[in-house]
Design a protein around this motif. Structure first.
Motif, mmCIF file in Angstrom:
data_model
loop_
_atom_site.group_PDB
_atom_site.id
_atom_site.type_symbol
_atom_site.label_atom_id
_atom_site.label_comp_id
_atom_site.label_asym_id
_atom_site.label_seq_id
_atom_site.Cartn_x
_atom_site.Cartn_y
_atom_site.Cartn_z
ATOM 1 N N SER B 165 0.956 -1.336 -0.265
ATOM 2 C CA SER B 165 0.318 -0.029 0.058
ATOM 3 C C SER B 165 0.818 1.141 0.130
ATOM 4 C CB SER B 165 -0.842 0.085 1.106
ATOM 5 O OG SER B 165 -1.685 0.993 1.389
ATOM 6 N N GLY B 166 0.624 1.934 -0.816
ATOM 7 C CA GLY B 166 1.416 3.603 -0.883
ATOM 8 C C GLY B 166 2.575 3.110 -1.386
ATOM 9 N N ASN B 167 3.647 4.117 -0.986
ATOM 10 C CA ASN B 167 4.999 3.945 -1.545
ATOM 11 C C ASN B 167 5.424 2.665 -0.675
ATOM 12 O OD1 ASN B 167 4.835 6.172 -3.266
ATOM 13 N ND2 ASN B 167 5.614 7.604 -1.791
ATOM 14 N N GLY B 168 6.524 2.131 -1.275
ATOM 15 C CA GLY B 168 7.253 1.009 -0.507
ATOM 16 C C GLY B 168 8.316 0.261 -1.373
ATOM 17 N N SER B 169 8.873 -0.585 -0.702
ATOM 18 C CA SER B 169 9.993 -1.520 -1.400
ATOM 19 C C SER B 169 10.090 -2.772 -0.907
ATOM 20 C CB SER B 169 11.228 -0.575 -0.946
ATOM 21 O OG SER B 169 11.778 -0.700 0.070
ATOM 22 N N TYR B 170 10.684 -3.569 -1.651
ATOM 23 C CA TYR B 170 10.692 -4.983 -1.682
ATOM 24 C C TYR B 170 12.105 -5.596 -2.045
ATOM 25 C CZ TYR B 170 10.028 -10.053 -1.669
ATOM 26 O OH TYR B 170 9.927 -11.347 -1.600
ATOM 27 N N THR B 171 12.761 -6.285 -1.348
ATOM 28 C CA THR B 171 14.094 -6.900 -1.734
ATOM 29 C C THR B 171 13.801 -8.117 -2.064
ATOM 30 O OG1 THR B 171 15.246 -5.128 -0.277
ATOM 31 C CG2 THR B 171 16.358 -6.947 -0.886
ATOM 32 N N PHE B 183 1.745 -3.424 -9.992
ATOM 33 C CA PHE B 183 0.466 -2.907 -10.240
ATOM 34 C C PHE B 183 0.306 -2.083 -9.147
ATOM 35 C CE2 PHE B 183 0.485 -7.006 -12.525
ATOM 36 C CZ PHE B 183 -0.074 -6.984 -13.689
ATOM 37 N N ALA B 184 -0.620 -0.974 -9.435
ATOM 38 C CA ALA B 184 -0.894 0.072 -8.594
ATOM 39 C C ALA B 184 -2.528 0.438 -8.673
ATOM 40 C CB ALA B 184 -0.029 1.316 -8.712
ATOM 41 N N GLN B 218 -0.137 7.232 -3.999
ATOM 42 C CA GLN B 218 -0.951 7.809 -2.980
ATOM 43 C C GLN B 218 -1.087 6.812 -1.810
ATOM 44 O OE1 GLN B 218 -4.180 10.448 -4.097
ATOM 45 N NE2 GLN B 218 -4.089 9.679 -6.107
ATOM 46 N N THR B 219 -0.944 7.485 -0.567
ATOM 47 C CA THR B 219 -1.260 6.663 0.752
ATOM 48 C C THR B 219 -2.501 5.981 0.608
ATOM 49 O OG1 THR B 219 0.119 8.254 1.967
ATOM 50 C CG2 THR B 219 -1.477 6.848 3.237
ATOM 51 N N GLY B 220 -2.632 5.049 0.927
ATOM 52 C CA GLY B 220 -3.764 3.914 1.058
ATOM 53 C C GLY B 220 -4.234 3.279 -0.201
ATOM 54 N N TYR B 221 -3.466 3.577 -1.279
ATOM 55 C CA TYR B 221 -3.903 3.036 -2.373
ATOM 56 C C TYR B 221 -3.104 1.728 -2.626
ATOM 57 C CZ TYR B 221 -6.400 7.096 -4.437
ATOM 58 O OH TYR B 221 -7.407 7.931 -4.765
ATOM 59 N N LYS B 222 -3.403 0.803 -3.140
ATOM 60 C CA LYS B 222 -2.821 -0.538 -2.929
ATOM 61 C C LYS B 222 -1.876 -0.877 -4.255
ATOM 62 C CE LYS B 222 -6.800 -3.117 -0.747
ATOM 63 N NZ LYS B 222 -7.820 -4.247 -0.943
ATOM 64 N N THR B 223 -0.999 -1.571 -3.833
ATOM 65 C CA THR B 223 0.066 -1.935 -4.861
ATOM 66 C C THR B 223 0.156 -3.580 -4.903
ATOM 67 O OG1 THR B 223 1.836 -1.682 -3.425
ATOM 68 C CG2 THR B 223 1.292 0.240 -4.471
ATOM 69 N N SER B 224 0.794 -3.856 -5.857
ATOM 70 C CA SER B 224 1.392 -5.426 -6.006
ATOM 71 C C SER B 224 2.465 -5.694 -6.794
ATOM 72 C CB SER B 224 0.340 -6.236 -6.455
ATOM 73 O OG SER B 224 0.652 -7.568 -6.562
ATOM 74 N N ILE B 225 3.547 -5.981 -6.446
ATOM 75 C CA ILE B 225 4.911 -6.361 -6.920
ATOM 76 C C ILE B 225 4.537 -7.941 -7.568
ATOM 77 C CG2 ILE B 225 7.424 -6.635 -7.307
ATOM 78 C CD1 ILE B 225 7.220 -4.158 -4.878
ATOM 79 N N VAL B 226 4.846 -8.166 -8.576
ATOM 80 C CA VAL B 226 4.876 -9.540 -9.255
ATOM 81 C C VAL B 226 6.064 -9.942 -9.807
ATOM 82 C CG1 VAL B 226 3.851 -11.362 -10.652
ATOM 83 C CG2 VAL B 226 2.233 -9.277 -9.642
#
Lengths: 147, 243
Positions: B165-171, B183-184, B218-226
């Motif tokens: 959700s919102g900004n973020g990162s994944y390693t 996707f966002a 935007q804060t609260g807007y979902k995201t998805s990394i595939v």
């Protein structure tokens, strides 16, 4: 008589022969997968697209494909557009507005540069491509796409 | 490790690592739920109801002067529909191509293990191998579209789905820079709710190859990394182009 195959793991379906899967054929030459490394020393301003890579896939139809890019190659990580290797068109907005785009038809796959209104110099990019046997057999409107 | 199926490439054992496998049930293959061309001539927007009851991973192509190019920025998806929009009435007679996968982008997934240092260029080109056909097809077919698994082909495998959700990162834990999609959720005029769009085409994703970072969301807007597990060594077929 046809036989069905269904392999599951818990609630997750692993193999199901009622649906196709993406398949990249490893046998053809030229290969249906690869990495294209592009170095532009100087590309003078142009109005028509410049093809920088082309290969025949030898299918008799237009197959599906993905391209993922790494830009700018060989430099420190910076810039809001950098990806390694996210899927999509590579739009370069600075210092010259241009775009790396991809084209697929029933004969070949191409990487092209478009929109070079000014000279492009000292540019580096990498493109990973995978061409799949699967195409788009369904021709449908919105109302019957999932019918 | 639990019970599963592994099919090795000729001359290899099933415990010799992912690099030598034609198939492993450790990873779901990317099942294609629907692949077709959407007719949108003369339309400005259209809604395609889907029966999946989850928000699927989708990819879209073309049209562009008779070619398939990718991906389209005007297609959105949620758990009920796929949406297509166009700035003004669409006059392009070519259709938009859509592929819908059996991947729920709102449900987290992580592959069980990573067993090799990188992916493979190995493949079976001999007569020994494994073939699973689609329902109603025969293993004597030379058309790869008739198969769901064929040991002369390789397919990207699903490595991870990371909802956020919102900004973020994944390693990620892969020892190479994988192909990925982000996707966002976004606001789209004329569409209620917040459908997902493939964010890769926008300046909203960066990565150093190991960590994928979403910015400007935007804060609260979902995201998805595939993240897709590569079926080939990245450097197994390099073409250098100098202009």
């Amino acid at each position: 008589m046809s036989s069905n195959l269904l392999i599951t793991q818990g609630s997750k379906t692993l193999l199901d022969n009622t649906y196709p899967t993406w398949k990249c054929d490893v046998r053809p030459n030229p290969k249906h997968f690869g990495l294209v490394r592009v170095k532009i020393n100087r590309l003078t301003a142009f109005t028509t697209n410049k093809t920088i890579f082309s290969m025949d896939h030898n299918y008799s139809y237009t197959p599906s494909y993905i391209v993922a890019w790494n830009y700018p190659r060989g430099t420190a990580t910076s810039g809001s557009t950098r990806q390694t290797f996210g899927i999509g068109i590579l739009s370069v907005t600075s210092p010259v507005s241009y775009e790396y785009d991809y084209q697929m038809d029933s004969k070949s796959f191409r990487i092209v540069v478009s929109g070079g209104l000014l000279d492009i110099t000292d540019d580096y990019a990498e493109f990973r491509y995978l061409i799949f046997a699967e195409d788009f057999p369904l021709k449908a409107s919105s109302s019957n796409f999932f019918a | 490790m639990g019970i599963g199926i592994k099919v090795s490439l000729p001359g290899n054992d099933t415990d010799s690592g992912d690099v030598n496998l034609a198939y492993s049930s450790e990873w779901p293959v990317l099942r294609v739920i629907k692949n077709g061309e959407l007719k949108v001539l003369g339309e400005t927007s259209t809604t395609i109801p889907h029966p999946l009851k989850f928000t699927p991973m989708i990819l879209t192509w073309g049209p562009n002067g008779g070619f398939l190019n990718m991906p389209r920025q005007n297609i959105f998806v949620d758990s009920n529909n796929i949406y297509w929009t166009h700035p003004g009435t669409n006059t392009d007679t070519d259709d938009t191509s859509i592929m819908v996968f059996d991947v729920d982008i709102e449900t987290a997934f992580n592959a069980n293990e990573v067993n090799v240092s990188t992916s493979s260029s190995a493949a079976s080109t001999s007569n020994v191998g494994i073939r699973f056909t689609k329902e109603g097809k025969d293993t004597s077919s030379h058309d790869l579209r008739d198969y769901i698994l064929h040991s002369s082909t390789r397919t990207p495998l699903l490595h991870a789905v990371i909802p956020g959700s919102g900004n973020g990162s994944y390693t990620h834990d892969l020892p190479y820079s994988p192909i990925f999609l982000v996707f966002a959720q976004t606001d789209v005029g004329g569409i209620s709710g917040k459908p997902y769009v493939l964010l890769n085409n926008f300046a909203g994703v960066t990565t150093d190859g190991k960590t994928i970072t979403i910015v400007g969301q935007q804060t609260g807007y979902k995201t998805s990394i595939v993240i897709l597990k590569d079926p080939f060594y990245i450097d197994s077929n390099i073409t250098d182009v100098t202009v």
